[in-house]
Design an enzyme around this catalytic site. Structure first.
Site, PDB file in Angstrom:
ATOM      1  N   GLN A   1      43.267  32.451 -62.035  1.00  0.00           N
ATOM      2  CA  GLN A   1      42.407  33.530 -62.558  1.00  0.00           C
ATOM      3  C   GLN A   1      40.906  33.294 -62.373  1.00  0.00           C
ATOM      4  O   GLN A   1      40.187  34.202 -61.957  1.00  0.00           O
ATOM      5  CB  GLN A   1      42.720  33.762 -64.041  1.00  0.00           C
ATOM      6  CG  GLN A   1      41.887  34.864 -64.660  1.00  0.00           C
ATOM      7  CD  GLN A   1      42.525  35.464 -65.888  1.00  0.00           C
ATOM      8  OE1 GLN A   1      43.677  35.908 -65.844  1.00  0.00           O
ATOM      9  NE2 GLN A   1      41.806  35.496 -66.979  1.00  0.00           N
TER      10      GLN A   1
ATOM     11  N   HIS B   1      44.095  42.406 -71.067  1.00  0.00           N
ATOM     12  CA  HIS B   1      44.654  42.658 -72.403  1.00  0.00           C
ATOM     13  C   HIS B   1      43.666  42.226 -73.483  1.00  0.00           C
ATOM     14  O   HIS B   1      43.999  42.271 -74.664  1.00  0.00           O
ATOM     15  CB  HIS B   1      45.969  41.896 -72.545  1.00  0.00           C
ATOM     16  CG  HIS B   1      45.783  40.407 -72.618  1.00  0.00           C
ATOM     17  ND1 HIS B   1      45.057  39.694 -71.682  1.00  0.00           N
ATOM     18  CD2 HIS B   1      46.190  39.489 -73.526  1.00  0.00           C
ATOM     19  CE1 HIS B   1      45.043  38.417 -72.013  1.00  0.00           C
ATOM     20  NE2 HIS B   1      45.720  38.264 -73.121  1.00  0.00           N
TER      21      HIS B   1
ATOM     22  N   ASP C   1      43.372  23.051 -83.338  1.00  0.00           N
ATOM     23  CA  ASP C   1      43.559  24.490 -83.296  1.00  0.00           C
ATOM     24  C   ASP C   1      43.731  24.996 -84.729  1.00  0.00           C
ATOM     25  O   ASP C   1      44.369  24.337 -85.555  1.00  0.00           O
ATOM     26  CB  ASP C   1      44.807  24.827 -82.482  1.00  0.00           C
ATOM     27  CG  ASP C   1      44.838  26.295 -82.095  1.00  0.00           C
ATOM     28  OD1 ASP C   1      44.558  26.593 -80.931  1.00  0.00           O
ATOM     29  OD2 ASP C   1      45.121  27.150 -82.985  1.00  0.00           O
TER      30      ASP C   1
ATOM     31  N   HIS D   1      45.445  28.760 -75.817  1.00  0.00           N
ATOM     32  CA  HIS D   1      44.872  27.792 -76.757  1.00  0.00           C
ATOM     33  C   HIS D   1      44.701  26.430 -76.079  1.00  0.00           C
ATOM     34  O   HIS D   1      43.736  25.718 -76.333  1.00  0.00           O
ATOM     35  CB  HIS D   1      45.772  27.643 -77.988  1.00  0.00           C
ATOM     36  CG  HIS D   1      45.886  28.900 -78.805  1.00  0.00           C
ATOM     37  ND1 HIS D   1      45.519  28.983 -80.129  1.00  0.00           N
ATOM     38  CD2 HIS D   1      46.325  30.143 -78.474  1.00  0.00           C
ATOM     39  CE1 HIS D   1      45.732  30.207 -80.582  1.00  0.00           C
ATOM     40  NE2 HIS D   1      46.232  30.928 -79.594  1.00  0.00           N
TER      41      HIS D   1
HETATM   42  N1  UDP Z   1      45.591  32.481 -67.041  1.00  0.00           N
HETATM   43  C1  UDP Z   1      45.608  32.075 -65.724  1.00  0.00           C
HETATM   44  N2  UDP Z   1      46.535  32.636 -64.908  1.00  0.00           N
HETATM   45  C2  UDP Z   1      47.422  33.557 -65.329  1.00  0.00           C
HETATM   46  C3  UDP Z   1      47.378  33.971 -66.669  1.00  0.00           C
HETATM   47  C4  UDP Z   1      46.452  33.432 -67.497  1.00  0.00           C
HETATM   48  O1  UDP Z   1      44.797  31.252 -65.304  1.00  0.00           O
HETATM   49  O2  UDP Z   1      48.233  34.019 -64.528  1.00  0.00           O
HETATM   50  C5  UDP Z   1      44.638  31.857 -67.989  1.00  0.00           C
HETATM   51  C6  UDP Z   1      43.404  32.701 -68.196  1.00  0.00           C
HETATM   52  O3  UDP Z   1      42.417  32.358 -67.255  1.00  0.00           O
HETATM   53  C7  UDP Z   1      43.024  32.337 -69.635  1.00  0.00           C
HETATM   54  C8  UDP Z   1      44.356  32.036 -70.294  1.00  0.00           C
HETATM   55  O4  UDP Z   1      45.264  31.757 -69.254  1.00  0.00           O
HETATM   56  O5  UDP Z   1      42.225  31.182 -69.630  1.00  0.00           O
HETATM   57  C9  UDP Z   1      44.889  33.206 -71.114  1.00  0.00           C
HETATM   58  O6  UDP Z   1      44.217  33.255 -72.320  1.00  0.00           O
HETATM   59  P1  UDP Z   1      43.807  34.620 -73.016  1.00  0.00           P
HETATM   60  O7  UDP Z   1      43.096  34.275 -74.271  1.00  0.00           O
HETATM   61  O8  UDP Z   1      43.069  35.477 -72.093  1.00  0.00           O
HETATM   62  O9  UDP Z   1      45.160  35.366 -73.311  1.00  0.00           O
HETATM   63  P2  UDP Z   1      46.602  34.944 -73.908  1.00  0.00           P
HETATM   64  O10 UDP Z   1      47.419  34.553 -72.759  1.00  0.00           O
HETATM   65  O11 UDP Z   1      46.372  33.827 -74.888  1.00  0.00           O
HETATM   66  O12 UDP Z   1      47.071  36.205 -74.545  1.00  0.00           O
END
Ligand code: UDP
Length: 493
Positions: free
Chosen positions: A352, A367, A125, A19
């Protein structure tokens, strides 16, 4: 008369990486457009995670202020510093966490009442419905922010209406058809339980509905060309104007901003890129389950063995949480050694967007968190779907059935913290191997998927360019707030 530079947007993200990260991107986008000052509301622990981003913004002279409010963790029975969803000891503490966030209302109101320039609007949010009171007292519009597709918002909305009408679908495991869609979408009740499905969280659903009923509209991290019919339908069904402003991750144009997005990488980013440089184009699978889903050791072992059996190169971002020691033991028992020449294991935060944007990446096992899904699409990478919880099973339907850029692993059981029932193992290693092969396949089906996702990636980029749909949407939002502020000033005697 309100001067150009007097607009002041207040952004209040939920303290969870999925978020906060897109909201921080939104802050950057607004500030870059000019004529807008942004206040980004956060807490000390979260502030320290984004130090690199803050100093990059300062270097670029972007008008973004950071307001760090103390989260009253102890008052709600959480340990000191438990300021992010990814730090909660278990999902059961969500209730306490949300109670603590509610207590930010008064300090935020006090701060904003004294701030200069006066706030023009609040983008909050959706999980902070309490911000409606602050907006009301400051007499400014409030928008709900969602980093999820209109498709999922629409499904949740329609399922919710039906849930209230007839108690929807009864049995958890049985598929139900989502009502009111232009195509047939089936999900099991347990896979689309709503955002706050436990009885003790029901107050959140009520508050969110109430906040939405008085909101000025919704700001969504999606783009119009990705899901035009669902955007339109959601707007009509909910009666709320949608501002589609994504993919917001594209605001990180420079490699240095991509690499430091969200948190400090647990790997030397240059080494990671060099490793990818040495691989063939589109040969590498990237695996990440985001920031909240925790898999059990059994699931991780089967996943690892399935990956090993494919004999393909992969980058695996593992966040083991409470079972770190067990996972390390298992990795050390031969897995890491056997896969050394073609596997990169990241223990902790992965850069990422940097990884996904590299031409050697050919697939993404995710996921189905919406940020990750959209980042995959934006990078033009086909997706293997293994949804965890919340709206992720709906995102899977969008990726697989509607957009046709995803291959389903076949996982049916939601999981957040690894606590799935014994014997309810999600997938075995053979199934994992098979679905990875299907995703990375160079045959007709695989090529068609690659073509589709490449085309969507181009459209995503166009949407964010000057004059593109998302750029226009954000510009119009600013314009609307300018008009609103102007009317307010001219109406005041
Ligand atoms: N992310 C990252 N590195 C990691 C894990 C997550 O940069 O090791 C970032 C990813 O690029 C995304 C966010 O964290 O922008 C995760 O959001 P997402 O909605 O995919 O999943 P959540 O973690 O909220 O379940």
């Amino acid at each position: 008369m309100v001067l150009q530079n007097e607009l002041h947007f207040v952004l209040v993200p939920l303290m969870s990486p999925g978020h906060m990260i897109p909201m921080l991107d939104l802050a950057r986008l607004l500030a870059k457009l000019g004529g807008v000052m942004v206040t980004f509301v956060t807490t000390p622990v979260n502030l320290s995670r984004i130090e690199a981003v803050i100093s990059r913004m300062k270097e670029s002279d972007l008008p973004v202020r950071f307001l760090s409010l103390q989260l009253p963790c102890k008052e709600v029975g959480l340990s000191e510093g438990c300021e992010n969803l990814d730090l909660l000891p278990s999902p059961m503490s969500l209730h306490n966490f949300l109670a603590a966030t509610k207590m930010l209302e008064e300090p935020l109101r006090l701060h904003l009442q004294q701030s200069s320039p006066r706030p023009s609007c609040i983008i909050s949010d959706f999980c902070h419905p309490w911000t409606r009171h602050v907006a009301r007292d400051l007499e400014v519009p409030r928008f709900d922010f969602y980093s999820m597709p209109c498709f999922a918002l629409l499904c949740e909305h329609n399922l919710n209406v039906r849930r209230m009408d007839d108690g929807v679908g009864g049995e958890d495991g049985l598929p139900i058809v989502v009502p009111g869609l232009p195509l047939r979408v089936e999900v099991a009740r347990v896979q689309a339980p709503g955002f706050f499905p436990r009885p003790e969280w029901a107050w959140m659903d009520d508050e969110i509905r109430e906040a939405e009923s008085v909101s000025h509209g919704v700001v969504v991290n999606t783009f119009a060309e990705l899901e035009p019919e669902f955007l339109d339908l959601y707007e009509r069904t909910s009666g709320k104007k949608v501002w589609a402003v994504g993919p917001v991750s594209l605001c990180n144009e420079l490699a240095i901003d991509q690499a430091s997005r969200g948190d400090k990488a647990a790997i030397d980013v240059e080494k990671c890129v060099a490793w990818l440089d040495a691989m063939k184009p589109r040969s590498v699978l990237y695996i990440s389950f985001g920031t909240l889903v925790r898999s059990s050791l059994a699931v991780l072992v089967d996943l690892g063995l399935g990956l090993e059996a494919t004999r393909r190169p992969f980058i695996w971002s593992i966040k083991a949480g409470g079972i770190q020691a067990e996972v390390e033991d298992w990795l050390a028992q031969g897995f890491e050694e056997r896969t050394r020449d073609r596997a990169l294991i990241i223990r902790g935060w992965a850069p990422q967007v940097t990884i996904l944007s590299h031409p050697s990446i050919g697939g993404f096992l995710t996921h189905c968190g919406w940020n990750s899904s959209l980042e995959g699409i934006t990078a033009g990478v086909p997706i293997l779907t293994w949804p965890g919880f919340s709206e992720q099973f709906l995102n899977e339907r969008l990726l697989v059935d509607v957009l046709r850029v995803g291959v389903p692993t076949g996982v049916k059981t939601p999981v957040w913290d690894g606590t799935i029932a014994d014997g309810d193992l999600q997938l075995n290693r053979e199934e994992i191997q098979k679905t990875v092969e299907r995703l990375m396949d160079a045959g007709v089906e695989g090529e068609e998927r690659r073509r589709t996702v490449t085309e969507l990636s181009k459209r995503a980029r166009s949407a964010m360019e000057v004059g593109g749909s998302s750029h226009l949407s954000l510009t119009r939002l600013i314009e609307e707030m300018r008009l609103y502020a102007h009317k307010k000033t001219t109406l005041v005697p």
